[in-house]
Design a protein around this motif. Structure first.
Motif, PDB file in Angstrom:
ATOM      1  N   THR A   1       0.840  -1.196   0.000  1.00 28.13           N
ATOM      2  CA  THR A   1       0.000   0.000   0.000  1.00 28.13           C
ATOM      3  C   THR A   1       0.876   1.246   0.000  1.00 28.13           C
ATOM      4  OG1 THR A   1      -0.118   0.026   2.420  1.00 28.13           O
ATOM      5  CG2 THR A   1      -1.882  -1.160   1.249  1.00 28.13           C
ATOM      6  N   TYR A   2       0.296   2.359  -0.424  1.00 30.31           N
ATOM      7  CA  TYR A   2       1.044   3.616  -0.480  1.00 30.31           C
ATOM      8  C   TYR A   2       0.133   4.806  -0.227  1.00 30.31           C
ATOM      9  CZ  TYR A   2      -0.942   4.892  -5.030  1.00 30.31           C
ATOM     10  OH  TYR A   2      -1.794   5.247  -6.038  1.00 30.31           O
ATOM     11  N   ALA A   3       0.785   5.917   0.097  1.00 28.60           N
ATOM     12  CA  ALA A   3       0.125   7.227   0.211  1.00 28.60           C
ATOM     13  C   ALA A   3       1.199   8.264  -0.096  1.00 28.60           C
ATOM     14  CB  ALA A   3      -0.437   7.436   1.611  1.00 28.60           C
ATOM     15  N   TYR A   4       0.750   9.496  -0.272  1.00 32.02           N
ATOM     16  CA  TYR A   4       1.701  10.567  -0.565  1.00 32.02           C
ATOM     17  C   TYR A   4       2.137  11.268   0.715  1.00 32.02           C
ATOM     18  CZ  TYR A   4       0.575   9.812  -5.395  1.00 32.02           C
ATOM     19  OH  TYR A   4       0.414   9.213  -6.612  1.00 32.02           O
ATOM     20  N   MET A   5       3.379  11.711   0.727  1.00 28.97           N
ATOM     21  CA  MET A   5       3.929  12.466   1.840  1.00 28.97           C
ATOM     22  C   MET A   5       3.546  13.930   1.608  1.00 28.97           C
ATOM     23  SD  MET A   5       7.903  12.528   3.074  1.00 28.97           S
ATOM     24  CE  MET A   5       7.971  10.796   3.421  1.00 28.97           C
TER      25      MET A   5
ATOM     26  N   LYS B   1      -0.524  17.781 -10.030  1.00 31.62           N
ATOM     27  CA  LYS B   1      -1.644  16.853 -10.245  1.00 31.62           C
ATOM     28  C   LYS B   1      -1.320  15.871 -11.370  1.00 31.62           C
ATOM     29  CE  LYS B   1      -6.645  16.959 -10.808  1.00 31.62           C
ATOM     30  NZ  LYS B   1      -7.820  17.807 -10.964  1.00 31.62           N
ATOM     31  N   ARG B   2      -0.687  16.358 -12.448  1.00 27.20           N
ATOM     32  CA  ARG B   2      -0.283  15.482 -13.545  1.00 27.20           C
ATOM     33  C   ARG B   2       0.662  14.383 -13.040  1.00 27.20           C
ATOM     34  NH1 ARG B   2       0.133  20.478 -16.808  1.00 27.20           N
ATOM     35  NH2 ARG B   2      -1.377  20.272 -18.483  1.00 27.20           N
ATOM     36  N   ILE B   3       1.659  14.789 -12.265  1.00 23.95           N
ATOM     37  CA  ILE B   3       2.656  13.844 -11.763  1.00 23.95           C
ATOM     38  C   ILE B   3       2.000  12.825 -10.833  1.00 23.95           C
ATOM     39  CG2 ILE B   3       4.718  13.595 -10.318  1.00 23.95           C
ATOM     40  CD1 ILE B   3       5.615  16.372 -11.443  1.00 23.95           C
ATOM     41  N   LEU B   4       1.181  13.288  -9.891  1.00 21.55           N
ATOM     42  CA  LEU B   4       0.545  12.384  -8.929  1.00 21.55           C
ATOM     43  C   LEU B   4      -0.416  11.422  -9.619  1.00 21.55           C
ATOM     44  CD1 LEU B   4      -0.020  14.786  -5.887  1.00 21.55           C
ATOM     45  CD2 LEU B   4       1.935  13.297  -6.392  1.00 21.55           C
ATOM     46  N   ASN B   5      -1.157  11.904 -10.622  1.00 20.88           N
ATOM     47  CA  ASN B   5      -2.049  11.013 -11.372  1.00 20.88           C
ATOM     48  C   ASN B   5      -1.258   9.938 -12.122  1.00 20.88           C
ATOM     49  OD1 ASN B   5      -4.436  12.245 -10.569  1.00 20.88           O
ATOM     50  ND2 ASN B   5      -4.509  13.610 -12.330  1.00 20.88           N
TER      51      ASN B   5
ATOM     52  N   ILE C   1       1.706   8.788 -11.260  1.00 20.27           N
ATOM     53  CA  ILE C   1       2.219   7.856 -10.250  1.00 20.27           C
ATOM     54  C   ILE C   1       1.115   6.898  -9.817  1.00 20.27           C
ATOM     55  CG2 ILE C   1       3.087   7.658  -7.884  1.00 20.27           C
ATOM     56  CD1 ILE C   1       4.665  10.278  -8.393  1.00 20.27           C
ATOM     57  N   ASP C   2      -0.101   7.431  -9.578  1.00 16.62           N
ATOM     58  CA  ASP C   2      -1.227   6.567  -9.204  1.00 16.62           C
ATOM     59  C   ASP C   2      -1.442   5.470 -10.244  1.00 16.62           C
ATOM     60  OD1 ASP C   2      -1.898   7.800  -6.797  1.00 16.62           O
ATOM     61  OD2 ASP C   2      -3.412   9.109  -7.714  1.00 16.62           O
ATOM     62  N   GLN C   3      -1.433   5.832 -11.525  1.00 15.02           N
ATOM     63  CA  GLN C   3      -1.641   4.843 -12.590  1.00 15.02           C
ATOM     64  C   GLN C   3      -0.580   3.751 -12.543  1.00 15.02           C
ATOM     65  OE1 GLN C   3      -1.685   6.994 -16.279  1.00 15.02           O
ATOM     66  NE2 GLN C   3      -3.602   8.051 -15.822  1.00 15.02           N
ATOM     67  N   GLN C   4       0.674   4.141 -12.379  1.00 16.89           N
ATOM     68  CA  GLN C   4       1.764   3.167 -12.370  1.00 16.89           C
ATOM     69  C   GLN C   4       1.732   2.287 -11.121  1.00 16.89           C
ATOM     70  OE1 GLN C   4       3.877   2.429 -14.914  1.00 16.89           O
ATOM     71  NE2 GLN C   4       2.448   3.786 -15.947  1.00 16.89           N
ATOM     72  N   MET C   5       1.435   2.874  -9.970  1.00 15.00           N
ATOM     73  CA  MET C   5       1.388   2.092  -8.734  1.00 15.00           C
ATOM     74  C   MET C   5       0.216   1.109  -8.771  1.00 15.00           C
ATOM     75  SD  MET C   5       4.056   2.941  -7.042  1.00 15.00           S
ATOM     76  CE  MET C   5       3.855   2.422  -5.339  1.00 15.00           C
ATOM     77  N   LEU C   6      -0.922   1.536  -9.276  1.00 15.12           N
ATOM     78  CA  LEU C   6      -2.066   0.627  -9.395  1.00 15.12           C
ATOM     79  C   LEU C   6      -1.754  -0.508 -10.368  1.00 15.12           C
ATOM     80  CD1 LEU C   6      -5.018   3.202  -9.405  1.00 15.12           C
ATOM     81  CD2 LEU C   6      -4.329   1.669  -7.537  1.00 15.12           C
ATOM     82  N   ALA C   7      -1.056  -0.196 -11.458  1.00 19.10           N
ATOM     83  CA  ALA C   7      -0.672  -1.218 -12.434  1.00 19.10           C
ATOM     84  C   ALA C   7       0.298  -2.227 -11.818  1.00 19.10           C
ATOM     85  CB  ALA C   7      -0.042  -0.562 -13.661  1.00 19.10           C
TER      86      ALA C   7
ATOM     87  N   THR D   1       6.446   6.760 -15.987  1.00 22.28           N
ATOM     88  CA  THR D   1       6.456   5.360 -16.434  1.00 22.28           C
ATOM     89  C   THR D   1       7.872   4.809 -16.483  1.00 22.28           C
ATOM     90  OG1 THR D   1       4.436   5.697 -17.709  1.00 22.28           O
ATOM     91  CG2 THR D   1       5.810   3.814 -18.326  1.00 22.28           C
ATOM     92  N   GLN D   2       8.790   5.572 -17.053  1.00 26.15           N
ATOM     93  CA  GLN D   2      10.162   5.090 -17.170  1.00 26.15           C
ATOM     94  C   GLN D   2      10.875   5.029 -15.812  1.00 26.15           C
ATOM     95  OE1 GLN D   2      12.508   6.588 -20.467  1.00 26.15           O
ATOM     96  NE2 GLN D   2      10.629   7.061 -21.588  1.00 26.15           N
TER      97      GLN D   2
END
Length: 179
Positions: free
Chosen positions: A38-42, A57-61, A63-69, A166-167
Motif C-alpha cells: 500500500t502507499y500514500a503521498y507524503m 496533479k499530472r505527476i501524482l495522477n 504515479i497513481d496509474q503506475q502504482m495501481l498497475a 512510467t520510465q
C-alpha cells in the motif's frame, strides 16, 4: 551506395537520442520490497515542490496509474510514503553552419566568405525524483530519477509527465541479486 542505406538509421538514432529520458534508480539492498503493498503521498514533501498545482496533479495522477498497475493500493495506513522533487534548467545551444568556397588565406574552405549562419535554440531540461519511504521506519528505501526535455505546451505536458513517471517506476521494484 552502402552509406545511403545506413543514413536513415543514423538519422533515426540521432532524433531518438535527442528526445529520450535518462533514468536512474538507487535502493537500500537490505530491504525486502515484497512487504510493500500500500502507499500514500507524503503531503508535507509534496506541498514544498515548486511547480504549478496543475503539474503536481499530472505527476501524482501518473504515479497513481503506475502504482495501481504494479498491484499497489492507496491507503490511509500505507506501507510506503511517496514524495517527489523536481528541478529544471534552461539549456542554450548555439550552432554555426558555414558553407562556401573562396580564397582568402588560400584556396579552399573559407568560413568568412559565403553562407555563414548561426542559430541559437533554448530548451528546458527537467529532473523528476520519486522517493519511496518505508512508512513505519521513516527511511528512504528507493529513489528514482528521470531527466529529459520539458515542454511549455499544455497539450504535450501530459505525455511528457507520463513518460517520465512510467520510465522511472519501471525500475521499481529493483531486481535483487540472486543469492
Amino acid at each position: 551506395m552502402k552509406t545511403f542505406k545506413f543514413l536513415p538509421l543514423l538519422l533515426l538514432f540521432i532524433v531518438a537520442s535527442c528526445s529520450t529520458i535518462k533514468v536512474n534508480s538507487d535502493y537500500d539492498k537490505s530491504v525486502n520490497f515484497s512487504q510493500f503493498k500500500t502507499y500514500a503521498y507524503m503531503k508535507s514533501g509534496i506541498d514544498k515542490v515548486e511547480i504549478s498545482d496543475i503539474d503536481k496533479k499530472r505527476i501524482l495522477n501518473a504515479i497513481d496509474q503506475q502504482m495501481l498497475a504494479k498491484g499497489f493500493t492507496k491507503s490511509e495506513t500505507p506501507d510506503l510514503l511517496i514524495n517527489i522533487f523536481t528541478k529544471s534548467r534552461e539549456q542554450v545551444s548555439v550552432n554555426q553552419f558555414n558553407s562556401g568556397w573562396g580564397y582568402g588565406w588560400g584556396w579552399g574552405w573559407n568560413p568568412y566568405l559565403y553562407g555563414g549562419q548561426t542559430t541559437v535554440t533554448t530548451s528546458t531540461e527537467g529532473v523528476l525524483y520519486i522517493d519511496l519511504v518505508d512508512a513505519k521506519k521513516k527511511e528512504l528505501v528507493w529513489q528514482g530519477e528521470g531527466k529529459g526535455d520539458l515542454s511549455k505546451k499544455a497539450e504535450e505536458k501530459d505525455k511528457i509527465v507520463n513518460d517520465f513517471v512510467t520510465q522511472i517506476l519501471a525500475q521499481y521494484p529493483p531486481v535483487l541479486p540472486q543469492k
